[in-house]
Scaffold this motif. Structure first.
Motif, mmCIF file in Angstrom:
data_model
loop_
_atom_site.group_PDB
_atom_site.id
_atom_site.type_symbol
_atom_site.label_atom_id
_atom_site.label_comp_id
_atom_site.label_asym_id
_atom_site.label_seq_id
_atom_site.Cartn_x
_atom_site.Cartn_y
_atom_site.Cartn_z
ATOM 1 N N GLY A 1 -5.427 3.590 4.513
ATOM 2 C CA GLY A 1 -4.625 2.391 4.288
ATOM 3 C C GLY A 1 -4.971 1.289 5.270
ATOM 4 O O GLY A 1 -5.139 0.122 4.887
ATOM 5 N N TYR B 1 0.838 -1.200 0.000
ATOM 6 C CA TYR B 1 0.000 0.000 0.000
ATOM 7 C C TYR B 1 0.879 1.257 0.000
ATOM 8 O O TYR B 1 0.632 2.200 -0.771
ATOM 9 C CB TYR B 1 -0.920 -0.008 1.222
ATOM 10 C CG TYR B 1 -1.769 1.244 1.363
ATOM 11 C CD1 TYR B 1 -3.017 1.325 0.766
ATOM 12 C CD2 TYR B 1 -1.304 2.353 2.074
ATOM 13 C CE1 TYR B 1 -3.784 2.476 0.884
ATOM 14 C CE2 TYR B 1 -2.070 3.507 2.194
ATOM 15 C CZ TYR B 1 -3.311 3.565 1.597
ATOM 16 O OH TYR B 1 -4.055 4.706 1.709
ATOM 17 N N LEU C 1 -6.354 1.006 -6.024
ATOM 18 C CA LEU C 1 -5.784 2.158 -5.314
ATOM 19 C C LEU C 1 -5.381 3.318 -6.223
ATOM 20 O O LEU C 1 -5.552 4.481 -5.827
ATOM 21 C CB LEU C 1 -4.586 1.714 -4.472
ATOM 22 C CG LEU C 1 -4.942 0.963 -3.177
ATOM 23 C CD1 LEU C 1 -3.681 0.507 -2.464
ATOM 24 C CD2 LEU C 1 -5.774 1.848 -2.255
ATOM 25 N N HIS D 1 -7.587 5.943 -4.287
ATOM 26 C CA HIS D 1 -6.825 6.700 -3.286
ATOM 27 C C HIS D 1 -6.891 8.216 -3.510
ATOM 28 O O HIS D 1 -7.132 8.967 -2.548
ATOM 29 C CB HIS D 1 -5.369 6.223 -3.264
ATOM 30 C CG HIS D 1 -4.526 6.897 -2.242
ATOM 31 N ND1 HIS D 1 -3.685 7.966 -2.558
ATOM 32 C CD2 HIS D 1 -4.379 6.709 -0.908
ATOM 33 C CE1 HIS D 1 -3.072 8.371 -1.459
ATOM 34 N NE2 HIS D 1 -3.468 7.638 -0.457
ATOM 35 N N VAL E 1 0.807 4.093 -3.124
ATOM 36 C CA VAL E 1 0.302 5.449 -2.918
ATOM 37 C C VAL E 1 1.411 6.421 -2.507
ATOM 38 O O VAL E 1 1.140 7.586 -2.228
ATOM 39 C CB VAL E 1 -0.820 5.473 -1.859
ATOM 40 C CG1 VAL E 1 -1.921 4.492 -2.234
ATOM 41 C CG2 VAL E 1 -0.284 5.143 -0.464
ATOM 42 N N LEU F 1 -5.887 -4.540 -4.325
ATOM 43 C CA LEU F 1 -5.284 -3.267 -3.948
ATOM 44 C C LEU F 1 -4.587 -2.609 -5.129
ATOM 45 O O LEU F 1 -4.719 -1.405 -5.369
ATOM 46 C CB LEU F 1 -4.295 -3.468 -2.801
ATOM 47 C CG LEU F 1 -4.877 -3.845 -1.437
ATOM 48 C CD1 LEU F 1 -3.769 -3.906 -0.397
ATOM 49 C CD2 LEU F 1 -5.934 -2.850 -0.995
ATOM 50 N N SER G 1 -4.430 9.470 4.327
ATOM 51 C CA SER G 1 -3.832 8.380 3.564
ATOM 52 C C SER G 1 -3.512 7.191 4.461
ATOM 53 O O SER G 1 -3.789 6.033 4.120
ATOM 54 C CB SER G 1 -2.568 8.864 2.855
ATOM 55 O OG SER G 1 -1.962 7.824 2.119
#
Length: 452
Positions: free
Chosen positions: A383, A175, A356, A360, A179, A352, A379
């Protein structure tokens, strides 16, 4: 055709390829590369050959530039810790300690299994391996003591999911890479929610066993001396937790350095316990295989992410989400429900990596309306919430990977019983997510004190 339309077509094509059974690494790389060609081909002064060359340059450079990034080097270290701990037999010592210290409560062996899986999660980082290990260790012990087999199977499948949150967690590292968030902050953020989730599981078991003692009776008869003599067996896990959490929190080590030191500690402990060369070789080979698999998926997805960036799809989706005339929390709940549905048909890593890049930015845009003060705060919070949703997906049909793992190790327990046994823990997970949404400080407090 404009780039945004090409991006939407690419998302649909990717979903179709994955539904047809193509592996995520190949589907994302293929769609991303072809999508880049299409985006450049529609630009003025670009013919097909030039578009192909530019797309090829981007697709060739992006995976390398990201894969050599220092934060990503933490993954093989965390994976190695888990395999060394498994082959060193540390799990048996942890379960025995939990059994003697916690077994006296209603459903004591099941509660001991929860905290033993949480302890092993601190050196494993992989949910399926945690479930597999304790299916061999905890389930026979529970069945021997007359525990309901649905409860025994359910608690192991659910307890295994704690490895997704409690550091070292490979999912949290992924993750962070996707991101571009702080790996150290995310690992710290997962610690308290992981413990919170374990406590919810334990309280559920105690309540159910108190109401219905036939589910699982207390285990008594251990003296204080017998309890204390199990503590040395837990030293490797406690030391690894202190190294990773303490090293990152106090700024004494980067996540990679903490992971390397943790792997060295577990290696020394394994050798002191008489670990054979064959076991060491197997641990190293399994680490290499899993690392290569994860890195390959990352490479493919990064090509797809660059394609989405050129298509301007993430920003467009974020702006659309923010403009919806709905309560921000309703939008957030809808996003989480979408993850719950996706998790019924996709594996955690693929889900994911696929979502994402688009979701995100939209959540970040909602951050101020949700009450968060900074981008990093929302964030990190998102997550942990998403990873908890991934945990739920690991125990829900039809995929429910942890349930299949438990059934594979214990074929005498029908898969239908494993899924029935997981039902109450699904309710506990929903309550946990609700608690983390209502009280975000459970997630953000530890990393904020580090960064503060």
């Amino acid at each position: 055709m404009d780039p945004l339309t090409i991006g939407v077509i690419g998302m649909i094509a990717l979903g179709a390829l994955i539904a047809l059974g193509m592996r995520v690494v190949f589907a994302t790389a293929l769609v991303g590369f072809i999508g880049l060609i299409a985006i450049f081909y529609v630009k003025p002064n670009f013919d097909l050959w030039r578009a192909f060359n530019v797309a090829g340059g981007i697709a060739g450079q992006t995976p390398h530039s990201k894969a050599v990034a220092y934060p990503l080097s933490v993954l093989p270290m965390f994976i190695l810790i888990g395999f060394l701990a498994f082959y060193a037999g540390i799990t048996k010592a942890v379960f025995e300690a939990a059994r003697r210290w916690i077994g006296w409560v209603p459903g004591g062996l099941a509660v001991a299994s929860v905290f033993a899986t949480a302890g092993f999660a601190a050196v494993s980082g992989a949910s399926t391996s945690t479930a597999a290990v304790f299916a061999r260790i905890a389930i026979p012990e529970m069945l021997k003591n007359g525990y309901d087999r649905r409860l025994a199977a359910g608690v192991v499948a659910a307890g295994g999911t704690l490895a997704s949150l409690i550091p070292p967690s490979a999912i949290l590292v992924l993750y962070a890479i996707i991101v571009e968030e702080s790996v150290g902050a995310l690992l710290l953020a997962g610690f308290l929610p992981g413990l919170f989730s374990a406590v919810i599981y334990a309280l559920l078991i105690v309540f159910r066993a108190w109401r219905n003692p036939d589910l699982g009776r207390p285990i008594t008869g251990f003296s204080w001396m017998e309890r204390f003599e199990t503590i040395p067996g837990t030293f490797p896990i406690m030391l690894v937790i202190a190294i990773i959490i303490g090293g990152i929190y106090f700024g004494l080590a980067t996540p990679t350095e903490a992971g390397a030191l943790g792997a060295f500690v577990v290696f020394v402990m394994a050798m002191s316990r008489g670990m054979k060369w064959e076991s060491l070789k197997e641990a190293l080979l399994e680490t290499a295989k899993l690392t290569v698999m994860i890195f390959s998926i990352i490479w493919g997805v990064l090509i797809f992410v660059r394609f989405l960036g050129f298509a301007n799809l993430p920003d467009t989706f974020a702006n659309w989400i923010v403009s919806l005339p709905l309560d921000p929390w309703l939008i957030m709940i809808t996003i989480l429900l979408a993850y719950a549905v996706l998790g019924m048909f996709m594996d955690a890593i693929g889900m994911l990596l696929l979502t994402l890049p688009v979701v995100h930015p939209a959540v970040i845009a909602l951050g101020p309306e949700l009450g968060f003060e900074s981008t990093a705060q929302v964030s990190i919070w998102f997550g942990i919430i998403v990873v908890k949703m991934v945990e739920i997906c690991l125990v829900t049909p039809p995929i429910g990977l942890n349930c299949y793992v438990v059934n594979g190790v214990r074929p005498d327990i029908p898969l239908s019983d494993v899924f029935r046994g997981i039902g109450p823990f699904f309710v506990a997970d929903v309550l946990t997510v609700a608690g983390l949404v209502m009280f975000p400080a459970i997630i953000t407090w530890l990393p904020e004190t580090m960064m503060g």
